[in-house]
Design a protein around this motif. Structure first.
Motif, PDB file in Angstrom:
ATOM      1  N   PRO A 130      48.061  29.895  42.459  1.00  0.00           N
ATOM      2  CA  PRO A 130      48.166  30.836  41.464  1.00  0.00           C
ATOM      3  C   PRO A 130      48.995  31.254  40.262  1.00  0.00           C
ATOM      4  O   PRO A 130      49.943  30.587  40.274  1.00  0.00           O
ATOM      5  N   ILE A 131      48.268  31.567  39.355  1.00  0.00           N
ATOM      6  CA  ILE A 131      48.810  32.204  38.567  1.00  0.00           C
ATOM      7  C   ILE A 131      49.207  33.534  38.360  1.00  0.00           C
ATOM      8  O   ILE A 131      50.107  33.375  37.869  1.00  0.00           O
ATOM      9  N   ASN A 132      48.667  34.123  38.789  1.00  0.00           N
ATOM     10  CA  ASN A 132      48.701  35.629  38.280  1.00  0.00           C
ATOM     11  C   ASN A 132      49.078  36.388  39.821  1.00  0.00           C
ATOM     12  O   ASN A 132      48.996  36.565  40.857  1.00  0.00           O
ATOM     13  N   GLY A 133      50.237  36.805  40.349  1.00  0.00           N
ATOM     14  CA  GLY A 133      50.113  38.007  40.907  1.00  0.00           C
ATOM     15  C   GLY A 133      49.834  38.281  41.167  1.00  0.00           C
ATOM     16  O   GLY A 133      49.643  38.700  42.778  1.00  0.00           O
ATOM     17  N   ASP A 134      49.506  38.998  41.236  1.00  0.00           N
ATOM     18  CA  ASP A 134      47.741  39.627  41.539  1.00  0.00           C
ATOM     19  C   ASP A 134      46.728  39.170  42.069  1.00  0.00           C
ATOM     20  O   ASP A 134      45.283  40.146  42.347  1.00  0.00           O
ATOM     21  N   TRP A 135      47.048  37.898  41.758  1.00  0.00           N
ATOM     22  CA  TRP A 135      45.147  36.996  42.542  1.00  0.00           C
ATOM     23  C   TRP A 135      44.671  38.130  43.328  1.00  0.00           C
ATOM     24  O   TRP A 135      42.963  37.439  43.559  1.00  0.00           O
ATOM     25  N   ILE A 136      44.975  38.198  44.932  1.00  0.00           N
ATOM     26  CA  ILE A 136      44.289  38.498  45.952  1.00  0.00           C
ATOM     27  C   ILE A 136      43.960  40.007  45.659  1.00  0.00           C
ATOM     28  O   ILE A 136      42.788  40.068  46.048  1.00  0.00           O
ATOM     29  N   GLU A 137      44.448  40.833  44.995  1.00  0.00           N
ATOM     30  CA  GLU A 137      44.375  42.124  45.362  1.00  0.00           C
ATOM     31  C   GLU A 137      42.489  42.017  44.589  1.00  0.00           C
ATOM     32  O   GLU A 137      42.382  42.592  44.231  1.00  0.00           O
ATOM     33  N   ARG A 138      42.458  41.494  43.177  1.00  0.00           N
ATOM     34  CA  ARG A 138      41.479  40.964  42.329  1.00  0.00           C
ATOM     35  C   ARG A 138      40.701  41.200  42.667  1.00  0.00           C
ATOM     36  O   ARG A 138      39.141  40.975  41.896  1.00  0.00           O
ATOM     37  N   MET A 139      40.664  40.197  44.485  1.00  0.00           N
ATOM     38  CA  MET A 139      39.043  39.539  44.418  1.00  0.00           C
ATOM     39  C   MET A 139      39.252  40.292  46.041  1.00  0.00           C
ATOM     40  O   MET A 139      37.447  41.168  46.403  1.00  0.00           O
ATOM     41  N   VAL A 140      39.935  41.102  46.731  1.00  0.00           N
ATOM     42  CA  VAL A 140      40.060  42.257  47.145  1.00  0.00           C
ATOM     43  C   VAL A 140      38.982  43.818  47.183  1.00  0.00           C
ATOM     44  O   VAL A 140      38.532  43.781  47.760  1.00  0.00           O
ATOM     45  N   GLU A 141      39.091  44.061  45.748  1.00  0.00           N
ATOM     46  CA  GLU A 141      39.560  44.610  45.095  1.00  0.00           C
ATOM     47  C   GLU A 141      37.609  45.125  44.913  1.00  0.00           C
ATOM     48  O   GLU A 141      36.887  46.338  45.190  1.00  0.00           O
ATOM     49  N   HIS A 142      36.578  44.188  45.321  1.00  0.00           N
ATOM     50  CA  HIS A 142      35.435  43.850  45.075  1.00  0.00           C
ATOM     51  C   HIS A 142      35.005  44.394  46.156  1.00  0.00           C
ATOM     52  O   HIS A 142      33.552  44.679  46.721  1.00  0.00           O
ATOM     53  N   PHE A 143      35.616  44.386  47.747  1.00  0.00           N
ATOM     54  CA  PHE A 143      35.310  44.285  48.659  1.00  0.00           C
ATOM     55  C   PHE A 143      34.893  45.852  49.167  1.00  0.00           C
ATOM     56  O   PHE A 143      34.865  46.349  50.373  1.00  0.00           O
ATOM     57  N   PHE A 248      39.729  37.309  37.132  1.00  0.00           N
ATOM     58  CA  PHE A 248      41.267  37.646  37.324  1.00  0.00           C
ATOM     59  C   PHE A 248      41.180  37.308  38.400  1.00  0.00           C
ATOM     60  O   PHE A 248      43.352  37.926  38.970  1.00  0.00           O
ATOM     61  N   SER A 249      41.095  36.355  38.944  1.00  0.00           N
ATOM     62  CA  SER A 249      42.213  35.463  39.909  1.00  0.00           C
ATOM     63  C   SER A 249      42.409  34.258  39.340  1.00  0.00           C
ATOM     64  O   SER A 249      41.035  33.674  39.608  1.00  0.00           O
ATOM     65  N   GLU A 250      43.034  34.099  39.171  1.00  0.00           N
ATOM     66  CA  GLU A 250      43.135  32.982  38.139  1.00  0.00           C
ATOM     67  C   GLU A 250      44.284  31.752  38.871  1.00  0.00           C
ATOM     68  O   GLU A 250      45.389  32.298  39.555  1.00  0.00           O
ATOM     69  N   LEU A 251      44.001  30.181  38.975  1.00  0.00           N
ATOM     70  CA  LEU A 251      44.697  29.940  39.610  1.00  0.00           C
ATOM     71  C   LEU A 251      44.026  28.118  39.078  1.00  0.00           C
ATOM     72  O   LEU A 251      43.201  27.794  38.931  1.00  0.00           O
TER      73      LEU A 251
END
Length: 306
Positions: A130-143, A248-251
């Motif tokens: 992962p690159i950005n620290g909030d990569w998981i948050e930016r995926m979870v938010e869509h759910f 916004f979830s960059e890896l």
């Protein structure tokens, strides 16, 4: 945000581009996310030094991720070094021993899911960081929205060029959207800087709910190595759910797309025969007016689609 009852921060979506904004949403809850990683225990050479892909992947997740509620499940087949095993135990990773074929990625993912406890499953390969620290948050938010089935991340090559920004269907074949374009480009009508619905996502990093994975009976073992994510996304869309790509979830993906290339033609024929209607037209890519040779969304009139 007032209309939908959500909270968050409005920030610029594109550097030096006035008038283009994004929402950094505050999550209402932070449910447990199970990160399920398939590994072959491989080493690669990076900057002249040997790099343990799995150890590097886990290290980056632990060091960078800001999401507060995760567990990590690693599915392996006795190919992890003792040093790496000690490290994984130290950071609380659960190791699950796989007895099937080493190339059966779909089977490994499903097997890892049986040991996972999260509300959401985040499936990924070990060659990802992962690159950005909030990569998981930016995926979870869509759910937090209704009718979301799968969320996929933006994958970059080591040189900063795009590897996958969602999967599109061009001439009846799956292609990595925007592959080879600069990772910081705006894309076609900002399609590299805004979340959007897509046909499918990359199998190297995507999130789905535990409930949907159960409802769909996991991944189809007919596509054990290639295209299992396509089949899963099609079944999710047929169930009335959307497939979302988030930039916004960059890896970074440290390798080119892996797989049994000698089987790709057979696997493609098999999935097209199963889903002929879906592979005839991508609802999110207009072949009539976009270039079908490249995958950069350049405008081009395609006479074969008239």
């Amino acid at each position: 945000m007032e209309r939908t009852g959500r909270r968050g921060t409005v920030v610029s979506a594109v550097a030096n581009s006035a008038g283009c904004y994004r929402l950094n949403l505050d999550l209402k809850t932070t449910p447990l996310v199970s990160i399920i990683i398939s590994t072959a225990g491989r080493l690669i050479t990076r900057n002249g030094l040997a790099l343990d892909l799995l150890k590097n992947c886990i290290s980056k997740i632990v060091q960078i991720s800001s999401y507060p509620n995760i567990e990590i499940v690693v599915v392996h087949d006795l190919n992890i070094s003792c040093e790496t095993q000690d490290f994984l135990k130290e950071v609380g990773v659960e190791l699950v021993l796989w007895h099937g074929h080493h190339a059966d990625i779909a089977g490994k993912y499903d097997f890892g899911a049986t040991a996972a406890n999260g509300k959401f499953f985040l499936f990924m390969g070990d060659s990802i960081e992962p690159i950005n620290g909030d990569w998981i948050e930016r995926m979870v938010e869509h759910f937090e929205k209704p009718n979301i089935g799968v969320v996929g991340a933006k994958l970059l090559q080591e040189n900063g060029m795009l590897q996958n920004a969602g999967t599109i269907i061009v001439n009846g074949r799956p292609r990595d959207a925007l592959e080879g374009q600069t990772g910081k480009s705006n894309g076609y009508f900002f399609n590299n800087t805004a979340p959007r619905n897509v046909f499918s996502i990359s199998s190297y990093c995507f999130m789905t709910s535990k409930n949907l994975h159960k409802e769909l009976n996991g991944f189809d073992d007919a596509f054990s190595c290639l295209f299992f994510e396509l089949d899963y996304c099609i079944r999710a869309r047929r169930a009335g759910l959307n497939i979302v790509f988030t930039p916004f979830s960059e890896l970074v993906h440290l390798e080119k797309r892996q797989g049994a290339q000698c089987f790709e033609t057979d696997a493609l024929q098999k999935i097209v025969e199963r889903w002929p209607e879906e592979f005839s037209t991508d609802p999110y890519f207009c072949e009539k007016h976009l270039n079908v040779v490249s995958v950069d969304y350049r405008e081009s009139f395609n006479r074969r689609r008239t």
